[in-house]
Scaffold this motif. Sequence first.
Motif, PDB file in Angstrom:
ATOM      1  N   UNK A  59       2.106  -0.590 -15.600  1.00  0.00           N
ATOM      2  CA  UNK A  59       1.631  -1.621 -14.670  1.00  0.00           C
ATOM      3  C   UNK A  59       2.694  -1.921 -13.613  1.00  0.00           C
ATOM      4  N   UNK A  60       3.945  -2.061 -14.066  1.00  0.00           N
ATOM      5  CA  UNK A  60       5.039  -2.370 -13.139  1.00  0.00           C
ATOM      6  C   UNK A  60       5.211  -1.274 -12.097  1.00  0.00           C
ATOM      7  N   UNK A  61       5.174  -0.010 -12.564  1.00  0.00           N
ATOM      8  CA  UNK A  61       5.374   1.109 -11.642  1.00  0.00           C
ATOM      9  C   UNK A  61       4.253   1.133 -10.602  1.00  0.00           C
ATOM     10  N   UNK A  62       3.023   0.910 -11.073  1.00  0.00           N
ATOM     11  CA  UNK A  62       1.884   0.938 -10.152  1.00  0.00           C
ATOM     12  C   UNK A  62       1.959  -0.241  -9.166  1.00  0.00           C
ATOM     13  N   UNK A  63       2.322  -1.421  -9.679  1.00  0.00           N
ATOM     14  CA  UNK A  63       2.471  -2.584  -8.799  1.00  0.00           C
ATOM     15  C   UNK A  63       3.512  -2.310  -7.721  1.00  0.00           C
ATOM     16  N   UNK A  64       4.563  -1.642  -8.144  1.00  0.00           N
ATOM     17  CA  UNK A  64       5.643  -1.369  -7.185  1.00  0.00           C
ATOM     18  C   UNK A  64       5.184  -0.379  -6.113  1.00  0.00           C
ATOM     19  N   UNK A  65       4.385   0.597  -6.526  1.00  0.00           N
ATOM     20  CA  UNK A  65       3.877   1.565  -5.550  1.00  0.00           C
ATOM     21  C   UNK A  65       2.951   0.873  -4.557  1.00  0.00           C
ATOM     22  N   UNK A  66       2.276  -0.189  -5.017  1.00  0.00           N
ATOM     23  CA  UNK A  66       1.329  -0.882  -4.135  1.00  0.00           C
ATOM     24  C   UNK A  66       2.015  -1.943  -3.279  1.00  0.00           C
ATOM     25  N   UNK A  67       3.246  -2.303  -3.633  1.00  0.00           N
ATOM     26  CA  UNK A  67       3.928  -3.408  -2.965  1.00  0.00           C
ATOM     27  C   UNK A  67       4.046  -3.155  -1.453  1.00  0.00           C
ATOM     28  N   UNK A  68       3.667  -4.149  -0.678  1.00  0.00           N
ATOM     29  CA  UNK A  68       3.778  -4.051   0.774  1.00  0.00           C
ATOM     30  C   UNK A  68       2.684  -3.215   1.416  1.00  0.00           C
ATOM     31  N   UNK A  69       1.677  -2.789   0.633  1.00  0.00           N
ATOM     32  CA  UNK A  69       0.606  -1.971   1.212  1.00  0.00           C
ATOM     33  C   UNK A  69      -0.661  -2.796   1.409  1.00  0.00           C
ATOM     34  N   UNK A  70      -0.709  -3.953   0.796  1.00  0.00           N
ATOM     35  CA  UNK A  70      -1.933  -4.748   0.847  1.00  0.00           C
ATOM     36  C   UNK A  70      -2.984  -4.278  -0.143  1.00  0.00           C
ATOM     37  N   UNK A  71      -2.703  -3.185  -0.831  1.00  0.00           N
ATOM     38  CA  UNK A  71      -3.657  -2.657  -1.811  1.00  0.00           C
ATOM     39  C   UNK A  71      -3.659  -3.513  -3.068  1.00  0.00           C
ATOM     40  N   UNK A  72      -4.836  -3.598  -3.691  1.00  0.00           N
ATOM     41  CA  UNK A  72      -4.901  -4.223  -5.005  1.00  0.00           C
ATOM     42  C   UNK A  72      -5.524  -3.232  -5.970  1.00  0.00           C
ATOM     43  N   UNK A  73      -5.370  -3.522  -7.240  1.00  0.00           N
ATOM     44  CA  UNK A  73      -5.853  -2.604  -8.270  1.00  0.00           C
ATOM     45  C   UNK A  73      -7.319  -2.210  -8.035  1.00  0.00           C
ATOM     46  N   UNK A  74      -8.113  -3.175  -7.594  1.00  0.00           N
ATOM     47  CA  UNK A  74      -9.539  -2.934  -7.344  1.00  0.00           C
ATOM     48  C   UNK A  74      -9.798  -1.885  -6.265  1.00  0.00           C
ATOM     49  N   UNK A  75      -8.845  -1.740  -5.348  1.00  0.00           N
ATOM     50  CA  UNK A  75      -9.029  -0.783  -4.251  1.00  0.00           C
ATOM     51  C   UNK A  75      -8.855   0.658  -4.719  1.00  0.00           C
TER      52      UNK A  75
END
Lengths: 302, 441
Positions: A71-87
């Motif tokens: 979860x942490x790794x994925x959150x970090x990859x999404x950080x600053x992209x505006x993406x959320x898990x749902x996307x």
Amino acid sequence: MSDVAQKEDVEYWRWQEYHRVFSNKKWKNKDIITAGVDVGSVGSKAAIMIDGEVYSWGVMRTGSNSPESAKKALDWAMEGTGLRLNDLKYIVGTGYGRVNVPMANKAITEIACHAKGANYIWGPSVRTVLDVGGQDIKAIRCDETGRVTSFLMNDKCAAGTGRGMEVFADLLKIPIEDIGKVSLSVEEEPPPVSCTCVAFAKTEAVGLLRKGWSKEKVLAAYTRAMAVRMSNLISRVGLEREFVITGGQSKNIGIVTRIETILGVKCLPTPNWRENGLDPMVAGAIGAALFAKALYEKEQKQ
Amino acid sequence: MKSQQKKYMIEISQKEIEELRNSVKATSRKVMAENIARMKKTSKNRPKAMEYFDEVADLFGKREKEIQAAKESGKKVIGYMCLFAPIEMILAADAIPVRVNSGWYDTSKLGDRIVPVEVCPVIRSTIGAKMIGLSPYLELSDALISVLTCDGMTKLGEILSDYKPVWAMPIPRVKDSPQSLRFWRDGLLTVKGQIEALTGNKITRKKLKSAIEKTQRATKAFRRLQDLRKGNPVIMGRDAMLVNQTYMWDDITRWTEKTEALCDELEEKVRRKEWACSLDAPRVMVTGTPMIWPDNWKLPTLVEEGKPQGVLVADELCSSERLLYDPVGVDEWTMDDMLDAIGERYLMASTCPCFTSKDGNVDRINWILNKIKEWNVQGVIYYVVRGCMSYAMEYTRIKKVLDGINIPVYYLDTEYTREDVGQMKTRVEAFLEMLTARIDI
């Protein structure tokens, strides 16, 4: 080992955790956004792709809890992209902890993912991939589409792996990111340590230091032994060019140079991941994200 | 025997023996129940007839009591380690044959007290089982037939002779020469005499004929089961392996009836097109070191519960398909002819890597090639436990042969341990991924 590090307040084994976003790319809702999450024994990596093109990634240490690390790794990859898990339309989990990636739609082994990822990073000419992970090493053969045709994996042992390198960085008090360069700084290559078992090699190294060997020389002898072990695995699976190295140890110039010498073949150059290039350590996550796209499209067709 | 100095075994206190036996037995019960539960869950249409084999697979259950009762009524039990032991002679002397190799992981660590860890774990585990009196069938054996195949088996008999009468049967390493056949036949005659002396029963022509007919019927049922695995998967490989393996300790006549009943049910399923798993599952064959119930069920479990799922359709294992594939072929029911036929059935048909010839172990290669073709095998897993030299060494040649016909083969080395399951899972699943077309972009 970690006791020593704490006492002296320096953790030589600690490698850089980071994330990257290609901000020149933008995502839209209609894009096929997929992710690959590679939970290794030492590092967790996540990559996000837009329509099969790498958009962002994150690299961090794996904690004691695989789902949490994923979860942490994925959150970090999404950080600053505006993406959320749902996307994310589809997520593939891979790596040692692949069955413990809670948000993944499917798990695929890191062997298939590294071959696919290497094919993406270096192109269709790649035929042999050496993946040196934290806990095991894998020699993989693949075809021009990145599909695995055969592979070999070392046995259950940390010898010749990233974890072994961490142990040595700590023992010799050399920061892990410099370890390759330092190992190459010896004037003459010493004979490899005779035992590749991490526990025994450590004992042997202490003996050599006591005998008056410089730490550079000890490191060179250990790195040499590891490179020999990896080269043997590649020879057994059969080396066909082009040849590339993925996983954390692809960044260890001491390992890469020695393997090239032993096998008498040059690897395709590692992209400049510190600037704008793709990181070979993320190859597994990239491969997983590519599989995720293919699986998503297959699902849509059905 | 008690007054004699033991050659190998160490003294362990009765208290320690009991504690260890209870703890390993408890784990083993759990493992057996879990294995069966998982097998039930994996198969989509598991045959009802499997219930019998699930029950007889319980190593501390009904069959142990049955053999115990038979012993009390005067019957003798003869254990064996390698399948060269002439079952027909044991049956003809009205004794009970049981195979006693151990599949228990925990007892291999006990065996380490007697022999070094480099020794094959099948051997170490059998030694460990004996140390704590774990295996009912080994304990119930009145004598053991030790066939001198690999180095481990040769020394295992020697070590077990600290406890039981052990009859060593030397085997020629080259099969098809006149002196080998004579040598082997002489060995059979010696064992025949030993069986007769132990049981007090003479192996007559009539009794031997009836015993041969009994195993011939078992072979027929056995072959029928393996033939049913040629088409779409109607039975999971693990289930078939369990059926095959229970032959090593079950009552042979009853086993034959139950196997025939299973085949009847499977044929009905074929008619109704009720398959055991997806037809896309890659068809895998295993070859190599024997895999013994209950603990050493690791590889078949990983294949058939893998993501993607594979199905074992055939094997070349002395703990499964090699057990019974070849019938005793008698021309004339004379004593001489029957002894020749028994001799040939055990020696000539064997694909054990302890043999060689001017062409190497060609019988094994032909078996594997034939199985691949007739059972439509898509990939082979070459399974070796550490310390198993003969199988490890033959891999190089088998790989060359399989490369030649473009059949992927994966060398999987492991130990008697549960600790490497995670790593093995990655290997097995990567191999299955390679075999399936699913991972295609």
